[in-house]
Design a protein around this motif. Structure first.
Motif, PDB file in Angstrom:
ATOM      1  N   ALA A  21       5.414   4.448   1.899  1.00 23.14           N
ATOM      2  CA  ALA A  21       5.974   5.755   2.275  1.00 23.14           C
ATOM      3  C   ALA A  21       6.544   5.711   3.690  1.00 23.14           C
ATOM      4  N   ALA A  22       5.839   5.035   4.596  1.00 26.87           N
ATOM      5  CA  ALA A  22       6.305   4.940   5.981  1.00 26.87           C
ATOM      6  C   ALA A  22       7.590   4.117   6.059  1.00 26.87           C
TER       7      ALA A  22
ATOM      8  N   LYS B  16       0.617   4.124   1.472  1.00 23.19           N
ATOM      9  CA  LYS B  16       0.870   4.678   2.801  1.00 23.19           C
ATOM     10  C   LYS B  16       1.944   3.885   3.535  1.00 23.19           C
ATOM     11  N   ASP B  17       1.855   2.557   3.443  1.00 24.24           N
ATOM     12  CA  ASP B  17       2.836   1.699   4.120  1.00 24.24           C
ATOM     13  C   ASP B  17       4.217   1.834   3.479  1.00 24.24           C
TER      14      ASP B  17
ATOM     15  N   SER C 167       7.472  11.036   5.752  1.00 23.60           N
ATOM     16  CA  SER C 167       6.538  10.055   5.208  1.00 23.60           C
ATOM     17  C   SER C 167       5.409  10.743   4.445  1.00 23.60           C
ATOM     18  N   ARG C 168       4.940  11.848   4.983  1.00 22.24           N
ATOM     19  CA  ARG C 168       3.848  12.587   4.331  1.00 22.24           C
ATOM     20  C   ARG C 168       4.288  13.140   2.978  1.00 22.24           C
TER      21      ARG C 168
ATOM     22  N   ARG D 225       0.840  -1.202   0.000  1.00 21.40           N
ATOM     23  CA  ARG D 225       0.000   0.000   0.000  1.00 21.40           C
ATOM     24  C   ARG D 225       0.869   1.244   0.000  1.00 21.40           C
TER      25      ARG D 225
ATOM     26  N   TYR E  75       4.669  10.337   0.481  1.00 17.96           N
ATOM     27  CA  TYR E  75       3.331   9.879   0.060  1.00 17.96           C
ATOM     28  C   TYR E  75       2.760  10.803  -1.011  1.00 17.96           C
ATOM     29  N   GLN E  76       2.833  12.097  -0.730  1.00 14.55           N
ATOM     30  CA  GLN E  76       2.249  13.071  -1.667  1.00 14.55           C
ATOM     31  C   GLN E  76       2.996  13.074  -2.997  1.00 14.55           C
TER      32      GLN E  76
END
Length: 272
Positions: free
Chosen positions: A249-250, A246-247, A260-261, A244, A264-265
């Motif tokens: 990126a983290a 989000k995962d 991480s944000r 995923r 993600y973006q």
């Protein structure tokens, strides 16, 4: 209710007033080893004679429902041999069962080998992980260490004195000879010792054998110097592999230090 109580990890003087009061008043104690609990009562001068129930790794699943039902009408004090129950000790299954049954759980805080070793290690304490007991078999040890190779947080491990020399050699093989660590031995006891140095130095220190209760503290990996565009590429590669966004990126954030944000973006913008 169920009361999880921390007991001394070495020095008997670390028993809190709340612990002594609880030992002197409860009618039921669920203990990892009832003989150890009897010795603790005697050493602290507590003349209470509560009902003792054995609660250990081999019977926790079977005994938990009984203890939870007891805790509906009386306080049940839960003790491990040393330190806080549930932390590499029995108790987690009992707490989970109590929570599911709506029975209150509280704790009497106190000694902990994990945070004590971390505090005296001389390694960063702002972020850390507790990895529990090191695997006994070398293959499993090496596999678990490889999974932690890029972990940037300080890591805390429990280990047996008979295996620590081999463990340090395996750590050096995976994390590098120059990774810094500390081996904390016999914490709070008369012969307390903290050996600090690189894994190469610690391996040499332990080569002739080490005695006593041990905690290993290992410094985290240095943040990888990865440019932001390359980090975004890593995120997209993980997404294409099925992770995923989000995962992914983290995960990349943890290894590179980039936000991480923001990762993600940026990856989301590329996908669009």
């Amino acid at each position: 209710m169920i009361i999880l109580a921390a007991t001394p990890i070495g020095n008997l003087g670390d028993a809190s007033r709340r612990l002594v009061e609880a030992l002197g008043s409860v009618t039921v104690i669920a203990a990892e080893d009832t003989r150890t609990t009897q010795r603790l009562l005697a050493a602290l001068g507590v003349d209470n004679r509560p009902r003792l129930i054995a609660l250990h790794d081999h019977n926790e699943k079977e005994r938990a429902p009984e203890i939870v039902e007891l805790a509906r009408t009386t306080d049940v004090l839960v003790l491990s041999d040393a330190g806080m129950p549930t932390v590499s000790d029995p108790g987690y299954g009992l707490v989970a069962a109590a929570a599911a049954a709506g029975v209150a759980v509280t704790a009497i805080p106190g000694p902990s080998a994990v945070v004590t070793a971390l505090a005296v290690s001389g390694l960063p304490t702002d972020r850390f992980t507790f990895e529990g007991f090191v695997a006994r078999k070398q293959g499993e040890r090496l596999s678990s260490f490889r999974a932690l190779a890029n972990e940037q947080r300080t890591m805390v491990f429990f280990d047996a004195p008979s295996r620590v020399a081999a463990t340090l050699v395996d750590m050096a093989a995976v994390f590098g000879d120059d990774r810094h660590g500390a081996v904390c031995r016999e914490l709070t006891k008369l012969h307390e010792e903290v050996a600090r140095g690189t894994l190469a130095e610690l391996s040499a220190w332990a080569a002739d054998g080490v005695r006593g209760e041990l905690v290993i503290v290992l410094g985290g990996a240095a943040a990888q110097e990865v440019a932001f565009p390359d980090a975004v590429t890593h995120v997209l590669e993980q997404v294409r592999a099925g992770t995923r966004l989000k995962d992914a990126a983290a995960e990349v954030s943890a290894h590179t230090g980039h936000s991480s944000r923001e990762l993600y973006q940026a990856a989301l913008a590329v996908k669009r």
